[in-house]
Design an enzyme around this catalytic site. Structure first.
Site, mmCIF file in Angstrom:
data_model
loop_
_atom_site.group_PDB
_atom_site.id
_atom_site.type_symbol
_atom_site.label_atom_id
_atom_site.label_comp_id
_atom_site.label_asym_id
_atom_site.label_seq_id
_atom_site.Cartn_x
_atom_site.Cartn_y
_atom_site.Cartn_z
ATOM 1 N N GLN A 70 3.571 -5.831 -7.882
ATOM 2 C CA GLN A 70 3.355 -7.224 -7.492
ATOM 3 C C GLN A 70 4.287 -8.140 -8.293
ATOM 4 O O GLN A 70 4.649 -7.831 -9.427
ATOM 5 C CB GLN A 70 1.904 -7.617 -7.752
ATOM 6 C CG GLN A 70 0.936 -6.932 -6.796
ATOM 7 C CD GLN A 70 -0.496 -7.222 -7.197
ATOM 8 O OE1 GLN A 70 -0.906 -8.371 -7.266
ATOM 9 N NE2 GLN A 70 -1.242 -6.176 -7.483
HETATM 10 N N1 LIG Z 1 2.742 4.245 7.483
HETATM 11 C C1 LIG Z 1 2.919 4.492 6.179
HETATM 12 N N2 LIG Z 1 2.136 3.872 5.276
HETATM 13 C C2 LIG Z 1 2.358 4.146 3.967
HETATM 14 C C3 LIG Z 1 3.356 5.065 3.536
HETATM 15 N N3 LIG Z 1 3.322 5.107 2.198
HETATM 16 C C4 LIG Z 1 2.358 4.278 1.796
HETATM 17 N N4 LIG Z 1 1.770 3.691 2.858
HETATM 18 C C5 LIG Z 1 0.686 2.709 2.843
HETATM 19 O O1 LIG Z 1 1.188 1.523 2.225
HETATM 20 C C6 LIG Z 1 0.154 0.886 1.480
HETATM 21 C C7 LIG Z 1 0.594 0.642 0.048
HETATM 22 O O2 LIG Z 1 0.746 1.880 -0.619
HETATM 23 P P1 LIG Z 1 0.644 1.997 -2.209
HETATM 24 O O3 LIG Z 1 0.999 3.394 -2.574
HETATM 25 O O4 LIG Z 1 -0.651 1.474 -2.701
HETATM 26 O O5 LIG Z 1 1.791 0.980 -2.647
HETATM 27 P P2 LIG Z 1 2.299 0.649 -4.124
HETATM 28 O O6 LIG Z 1 3.782 0.678 -4.080
HETATM 29 O O7 LIG Z 1 1.659 1.541 -5.116
HETATM 30 O O8 LIG Z 1 1.830 -0.862 -4.293
HETATM 31 P P3 LIG Z 1 1.457 -1.642 -5.672
HETATM 32 O O9 LIG Z 1 0.528 -0.806 -6.443
HETATM 33 O O10 LIG Z 1 0.835 -2.939 -5.238
HETATM 34 O O11 LIG Z 1 2.747 -1.878 -6.391
HETATM 35 C C8 LIG Z 1 -1.068 1.798 1.595
HETATM 36 O O12 LIG Z 1 -1.888 1.305 2.637
HETATM 37 C C9 LIG Z 1 -0.474 3.141 1.974
HETATM 38 O O13 LIG Z 1 -1.366 3.966 2.711
HETATM 39 C C10 LIG Z 1 4.162 5.712 4.531
HETATM 40 O O14 LIG Z 1 5.062 6.508 4.273
HETATM 41 N N5 LIG Z 1 3.905 5.379 5.831
#
Ligand SMILES: Nc1nc2c(ncn2[C@@H]2O[C@H](COP(=O)(O)OP(=O)(O)OP(=O)(O)O)[C@@H](O)[C@H]2O)c(=O)[nH]1
Ligand SMILES: [Mg+2]
Length: 241
Positions: A70
């Site tokens: 974030q």
């Molecule tokens: N369709 C799709 N959704 C994905 C993919 N990878 C992650 N997501 C979705 O994207 C959203 C965010 O994923 P996170 O892994 O929580 O993202 P993050 O980068 O850790 O985010 P922060 O912790 O806020 O920095 C979730 O709803 C996941 O299920 C993908 O390859 N395809």
């Protein structure tokens, strides 16, 4: 020669290798971390600080940090940089509007003196989405070919299926002269570990992480929890020598 031997001894000795997973919020970092660790999708919520996983494989220790993306947290990324050997930058390939911000973050990282010796693996995630940018588009936008002072590789992937994640090292490793491919490492480690892993060990070892992945948590994972991950990490180390 002496330097190489020292480096190899570091790899096969008790040294810890540090990996950081960075990228803007919603990119899929936490999903990738637990896909790597457990070969399964976990329900994530935005990471408030970071998730840390310690993996011990043979005598090699890895510390993997998944850092919240974030806006307010980006300024804290540099507090994780010290001693980092591998940067995994995760990009939401559908997020065209914020690719410029990712580029700024990438070049700021590469200019940081604590990351001078780090290799960069870029995951162009969410390739399953219809409107996702290709790795070529992303590479061009990020002007990756201009990066000469850090080894780097970009790979399209889908964190929810794991597609693209496991084969990544193969192309990465193949660019190193004598480096083994990810498949070779995986086959070797998998066949060796298969005999040692009790059937439901993986669930037992990683169950605690499944309930809720948010905020800061630190788990110690058993190496046997995912032999493929071990192969990938060891491959990264060999490639980096
Ligand atoms: N369709 C799709 N959704 C994905 C993919 N990878 C992650 N997501 C979705 O994207 C959203 C965010 O994923 P996170 O892994 O929580 O993202 P993050 O980068 O850790 O985010 P922060 O912790 O806020 O920095 C979730 O709803 C996941 O299920 C993908 O390859 N395809
Ligand atoms: Mg997260």
């Amino acid at each position: 020669m002496g330097q190489l031997i020292a480096k190899l001894m570091g790899i096969f000795g008790n040294q810890e290798h540090k990996v950081i997973i960075v990228g803007l919020d919603n990119a899929g970092k936490t999903t990738i971390l637990y896909q790597l660790l457990m070969t399964e999708v976990v329900h994530t919520s935005p990471t408030i600080e970071s998730n840390a996983e310690k993996i011990v494989l043979q005598k090699t220790h890895f510390l993997v940090w998944d850092i919240g993306g974030q806006e307010a947290l980006c300024s804290t990324w540099n507090t994780y940089y010290a001693n980092t050997e591998f940067i995994i930058l995760v990009i939401d390939s559908t997020d065209r509007d914020r690719l410029r911000t990712t580029r700024e973050e990438l070049y700021q990282m590469l200019a940081h003196e604590a990351l001078q010796d780090a290799s960069v693996l870029i995951f162009a995630n969410k390739q399953d989405m219809k409107n996702s940018m290709t790795t070529v588009e992303i590479s061009q936008f990020l002007t990756l070919s201009a990066i000469k002072d850090h080894p780097w590789h970009i790979q399209g992937c889908c964190a929810v299926t794991g597609e693209g994640i496991w084969l990544t090292l193969s192309s990465w490793a193949q660019s190193g002269e004598h480096a083994p491919t990810a498949e070779m490492l995986w086959e070797r480690d998998h066949s060796r570990l298969r005999t040692q892993v009790p059937g439901d060990f993986r669930q037992a070892a990683c169950g605690a992480a499944v309930d809720e992945i948010s905020g800061h948590r630190q788990l110690t994972s058993q190496p046997e929890a995912n032999p493929k991950l071990g192969a990938v990490l060891l491959g990264l180390c060999r490639w980096n020598t």
